[in-house]
Design a protein around this motif. Structure first.
Motif, PDB file in Angstrom:
ATOM      1  N   ARG A  16     -19.800  -6.912  26.790  1.00 45.06           N
ATOM      2  CA  ARG A  16     -19.460  -5.686  26.080  1.00 45.06           C
ATOM      3  C   ARG A  16     -18.859  -6.002  24.713  1.00 45.06           C
ATOM      4  O   ARG A  16     -18.350  -7.088  24.490  1.00 45.06           O
ATOM      5  CB  ARG A  16     -18.518  -4.823  26.913  1.00 45.06           C
ATOM      6  CG  ARG A  16     -17.116  -5.337  27.020  1.00 45.06           C
ATOM      7  CD  ARG A  16     -16.317  -4.553  28.079  1.00 45.06           C
ATOM      8  NE  ARG A  16     -14.884  -4.608  27.914  1.00 45.06           N
ATOM      9  CZ  ARG A  16     -14.136  -5.693  27.851  1.00 45.06           C
ATOM     10  NH1 ARG A  16     -14.695  -6.885  27.913  1.00 45.06           N
ATOM     11  NH2 ARG A  16     -12.829  -5.635  27.715  1.00 45.06           N
ATOM     12  N   VAL A  18     -16.068  -6.065  22.187  1.00 48.88           N
ATOM     13  CA  VAL A  18     -14.609  -6.033  22.306  1.00 48.88           C
ATOM     14  C   VAL A  18     -13.921  -5.860  20.949  1.00 48.88           C
ATOM     15  O   VAL A  18     -12.746  -5.534  20.896  1.00 48.88           O
ATOM     16  CB  VAL A  18     -14.062  -7.287  23.031  1.00 48.88           C
ATOM     17  CG1 VAL A  18     -14.498  -7.273  24.496  1.00 48.88           C
ATOM     18  CG2 VAL A  18     -14.508  -8.569  22.354  1.00 48.88           C
ATOM     19  N   LYS A  19     -14.654  -6.081  19.866  1.00 49.40           N
ATOM     20  CA  LYS A  19     -14.110  -5.802  18.533  1.00 49.40           C
ATOM     21  C   LYS A  19     -15.202  -5.104  17.738  1.00 49.40           C
ATOM     22  O   LYS A  19     -16.218  -5.703  17.412  1.00 49.40           O
ATOM     23  CB  LYS A  19     -13.658  -7.085  17.834  1.00 49.40           C
ATOM     24  CG  LYS A  19     -12.967  -6.801  16.501  1.00 49.40           C
ATOM     25  CD  LYS A  19     -12.430  -8.050  15.840  1.00 49.40           C
ATOM     26  CE  LYS A  19     -11.762  -7.680  14.516  1.00 49.40           C
ATOM     27  NZ  LYS A  19     -11.417  -8.865  13.738  1.00 49.40           N
ATOM     28  N   ASP A  34     -17.996  -8.055  17.742  1.00 48.48           N
ATOM     29  CA  ASP A  34     -17.754  -9.238  18.560  1.00 48.48           C
ATOM     30  C   ASP A  34     -17.952  -8.855  20.022  1.00 48.48           C
ATOM     31  O   ASP A  34     -17.360  -7.888  20.502  1.00 48.48           O
ATOM     32  CB  ASP A  34     -16.344  -9.777  18.335  1.00 48.48           C
ATOM     33  CG  ASP A  34     -16.160 -10.327  16.931  1.00 48.48           C
ATOM     34  OD1 ASP A  34     -17.126 -10.888  16.389  1.00 48.48           O
ATOM     35  OD2 ASP A  34     -15.061 -10.200  16.373  1.00 48.48           O
ATOM     36  N   ALA A  36     -17.760  -9.893  24.082  1.00 45.10           N
ATOM     37  CA  ALA A  36     -17.150 -10.790  25.068  1.00 45.10           C
ATOM     38  C   ALA A  36     -18.279 -11.680  25.575  1.00 45.10           C
ATOM     39  O   ALA A  36     -19.393 -11.207  25.808  1.00 45.10           O
ATOM     40  CB  ALA A  36     -16.546  -9.990  26.212  1.00 45.10           C
ATOM     41  N   GLN A 107      -9.804 -15.557  23.709  1.00 43.44           N
ATOM     42  CA  GLN A 107     -10.986 -14.892  24.231  1.00 43.44           C
ATOM     43  C   GLN A 107     -12.239 -15.537  23.640  1.00 43.44           C
ATOM     44  O   GLN A 107     -12.278 -15.849  22.454  1.00 43.44           O
ATOM     45  CB  GLN A 107     -10.911 -13.427  23.812  1.00 43.44           C
ATOM     46  CG  GLN A 107     -11.769 -12.507  24.608  1.00 43.44           C
ATOM     47  CD  GLN A 107     -11.447 -11.045  24.272  1.00 43.44           C
ATOM     48  OE1 GLN A 107     -10.958 -10.733  23.195  1.00 43.44           O
ATOM     49  NE2 GLN A 107     -11.728 -10.169  25.197  1.00 43.44           N
ATOM     50  N   LEU A 109     -15.676 -15.169  22.113  1.00 42.60           N
ATOM     51  CA  LEU A 109     -16.389 -14.097  21.439  1.00 42.60           C
ATOM     52  C   LEU A 109     -17.684 -14.620  20.835  1.00 42.60           C
ATOM     53  O   LEU A 109     -17.770 -15.777  20.435  1.00 42.60           O
ATOM     54  CB  LEU A 109     -15.534 -13.516  20.305  1.00 42.60           C
ATOM     55  CG  LEU A 109     -14.191 -12.919  20.686  1.00 42.60           C
ATOM     56  CD1 LEU A 109     -13.417 -12.541  19.438  1.00 42.60           C
ATOM     57  CD2 LEU A 109     -14.370 -11.710  21.585  1.00 42.60           C
TER      58      LEU A 109
END
Length: 127
Positions: A16, A18-19, A34, A36, A107, A109
């Motif tokens: 998904r 995330v940013k 970005d 995940a 994380q 990315l």
């Protein structure tokens, strides 16, 4: 080099976003999105095109792959550990371009941009 058939791009990884895309100046600016991702996960071409650049960047971007599409769009794939394509190579939608790099922060990315000329556009408008 065909344009995306329905005008839509395939996400380069299954994770998904995330940013999100943001033109806001400062730390939240993001010329793409970005996703995940998992280190080593395959990164796939969002649409058919020709590889215009494979480059190793300084800092957090890792290996970058840029694909030029017939309709004037370019897609940029960043934070790759490695690339499986070379400049000038023709790719089809879903072809593997490389693998996601180890995380630079907490994380993992995978960075993805859609550009028209020098200008970035919101990738979510195309996915």
């Amino acid at each position: 080099l065909a344009a995306p058939s329905d005008g839509k791009l395939q996400p380069p990884v299954p994770g998904r976003i995330v940013k999100p895309y943001s033109r806001e100046p400062g730390p939240n600016r993001n010329d793409g999105v970005d996703f995940a991702a998992t280190p080593g996960e395959e990164v796939r071409a969002a649409a058919p095109g020709e590889v215009a650049l494979v480059s190793t960047s300084l800092g957090e971007w890792g290996t970058i792959v840029l694909v030029r599409h017939e309709d004037g769009l370019m897609t940029v794939y960043g934070r790759l550990a490695s690339s499986t394509v070379s400049k000038g190579q023709t790719v089809a939608t879903g072809d593997v371009l490389g693998a996601v790099a180890e995380p630079t922060g907490s994380q993992t990315l995978m960075h993805f941009e859609v550009r028209r000329g020098a200008f970035s556009e919101d990738p979510e408008d195309f996915l």
